[in-house]
Scaffold this motif. Structure first.
Motif, mmCIF file in Angstrom:
data_model
loop_
_atom_site.group_PDB
_atom_site.id
_atom_site.type_symbol
_atom_site.label_atom_id
_atom_site.label_comp_id
_atom_site.label_asym_id
_atom_site.label_seq_id
_atom_site.Cartn_x
_atom_site.Cartn_y
_atom_site.Cartn_z
ATOM 1 N N HIS A 61 38.367 45.850 26.305
ATOM 2 C CA HIS A 61 37.906 46.179 24.952
ATOM 3 C C HIS A 61 36.378 46.175 24.892
ATOM 4 O O HIS A 61 35.762 47.092 24.322
ATOM 5 N N LEU A 62 35.752 45.151 25.489
ATOM 6 C CA LEU A 62 34.294 45.083 25.467
ATOM 7 C C LEU A 62 33.678 46.241 26.243
ATOM 8 O O LEU A 62 32.658 46.814 25.828
ATOM 9 N N HIS A 63 34.287 46.614 27.360
ATOM 10 C CA HIS A 63 33.779 47.768 28.105
ATOM 11 C C HIS A 63 33.858 49.029 27.252
ATOM 12 O O HIS A 63 32.965 49.884 27.294
ATOM 13 N N ALA A 64 34.937 49.155 26.471
ATOM 14 C CA ALA A 64 35.079 50.333 25.599
ATOM 15 C C ALA A 64 34.006 50.333 24.512
ATOM 16 O O ALA A 64 33.437 51.386 24.178
ATOM 17 N N VAL A 65 33.699 49.157 23.954
ATOM 18 C CA VAL A 65 32.636 49.059 22.945
ATOM 19 C C VAL A 65 31.297 49.434 23.560
ATOM 20 O O VAL A 65 30.487 50.154 22.960
ATOM 21 N N LEU B 101 26.641 53.205 24.240
ATOM 22 C CA LEU B 101 25.751 53.976 25.103
ATOM 23 C C LEU B 101 25.868 55.476 24.872
ATOM 24 O O LEU B 101 24.969 56.237 25.217
ATOM 25 N N GLN B 102 26.979 55.894 24.274
ATOM 26 C CA GLN B 102 27.183 57.315 23.961
ATOM 27 C C GLN B 102 27.623 57.435 22.502
ATOM 28 O O GLN B 102 28.761 57.816 22.204
ATOM 29 N N PRO B 103 26.739 57.088 21.566
ATOM 30 C CA PRO B 103 27.136 57.034 20.160
ATOM 31 C C PRO B 103 27.484 58.401 19.597
ATOM 32 O O PRO B 103 26.862 59.413 19.945
ATOM 33 N N LEU C 228 27.703 51.388 14.676
ATOM 34 C CA LEU C 228 27.719 50.253 15.595
ATOM 35 C C LEU C 228 26.305 49.871 16.021
ATOM 36 O O LEU C 228 25.501 50.718 16.406
ATOM 37 N N ALA C 229 26.003 48.572 15.950
ATOM 38 C CA ALA C 229 24.759 48.034 16.515
ATOM 39 C C ALA C 229 25.134 47.212 17.750
ATOM 40 O O ALA C 229 25.978 46.326 17.667
ATOM 41 N N TYR C 230 24.541 47.524 18.884
ATOM 42 C CA TYR C 230 24.902 46.861 20.141
ATOM 43 C C TYR C 230 23.632 46.370 20.818
ATOM 44 O O TYR C 230 22.712 47.157 21.092
ATOM 45 N N LEU C 231 23.539 45.077 21.060
ATOM 46 C CA LEU C 231 22.379 44.479 21.712
ATOM 47 C C LEU C 231 22.828 43.852 23.026
ATOM 48 O O LEU C 231 23.804 43.111 23.063
#
Length: 278
Positions: A3-7, A12-14, A20-23
């Motif tokens: 699941h985390l890999h999918a997020v 990385l390809q929004p 989504l905010a991803y840090l």
């Protein structure tokens, strides 16, 4: 975590309008791209370094985990274990592709191995034997559930009189130990050290095979987990059912043992409780 890999892939390809905010704090994309003792890398991946934790703390972690560099890279430097579809071809998948031989079949005396998924919803039986000067593995069965395994093993044993039957009875396959004993089937229970040796042997001397889809899929989708100075296939972290691969790895190891004589029976079931990390 699939699941985390999918997020992460989503981040990385929004897509247009994605909220989504991803840090992410990571020293590098892969462990091969970083010096694990580089203190600048420690700071890049740990914003709290120098505030909540200090360099001596991280240095002690590095010493403690010196035999498990992948763990230090993941847990301290933020370098994840990549899923197979991100890694691309590995040395094992390349070797596996090159070892396809549609004419290969294991000759008697064979060695057998079986394995069960962590959910106990599927199991596999694999045979390994000689094919000329090489070893060849063949997936005999990969079917739902586990109720069929002991009777299928008994039939194969009656027909082929294998030199050895092996399994990792400390893993999910241990659930069949009592039934195997009742059926009079002797199983060589591999130790953790032997299981690690089997994985290394599979990588270094990849056996021949006929390209069976379930087995090839397991090779392509398998993840690893460190164990001391070696590694094992990770049942829980892999994207696919790897019971065919685990069984093939153990059958191949058994075939390469001097004499390959079945000698160890199933013993105290308490010794083979499942490992939650598998």
């Amino acid at each position: 975590s699939s699941h985390l890999h999918a997020v992460r892939r989503r981040a990385l390809q929004p897509a247009s309008g994605d909220r989504l905010a991803y840090l992410e704090w990571s020293a590098a994309e892969t462990i091969d791209e970083v010096d694990l003792d580089d203190r600048d890398a420690w700071y890049r991946s740990n914003p709290a370094l120098g505030l909540r934790i200090d360099e001596d703390f991280v240095a002690n972690e590095r010493r403690t985990l010196s035999g498990s560099p992948e763990v230090f890279a993941r847990e301290r430097l933020g370098i994840p274990d990549r899923p197979a579809d991100e890694i691309g071809e590995t040395t094992i998948t390349a070797a596996w592709r090159d070892r396809v031989d549609q004419t290969a079949a294991p000759a008697d005396p064979i060695c057998l191995a079986f394995d069960v998924t962590p959910e106990h919803d599927r199991a596999s039986i694999v045979a390994c034997g000689a094919h000329g000067d090489s070893a060849v593995v063949e997936l005999i069965a990969n079917e739902p559930g586990t109720g069929w395994v002991v009777s299928r093993l008994a039939g194969i044993i009656e027909r082929h009189r294998p030199a050895m039957v092996v399994a990792d009875l400390r893993g999910p396959a241990g659930s069949l130990a009592a039934e195997l004993t009742t059926a009079g089937i002797d199983v060589r229970a591999v130790t953790p050290a032997e299981h690690g040796q089997a994985c290394g042997l599979f990588q270094e001397n990849t056996p021949l095979h006929r390209g069976q889809p379930a087995l090839s899929s397991a090779v392509a989708g398998a993840a690893r987990r460190p164990m001391g100075d070696t590694w094992l296939w990770s049942r829980r972290s892999s994207k696919v059912d790897i019971s065919p691969l685990v069984a093939a790895t153990l059958a191949h190891w058994a075939h390469r043992q001097p004499g390959a004589v079945a000698s160890a029976g199933v013993v105290n079931l308490a010794d083979f409780l499942e490992d939650d990390d598998e």
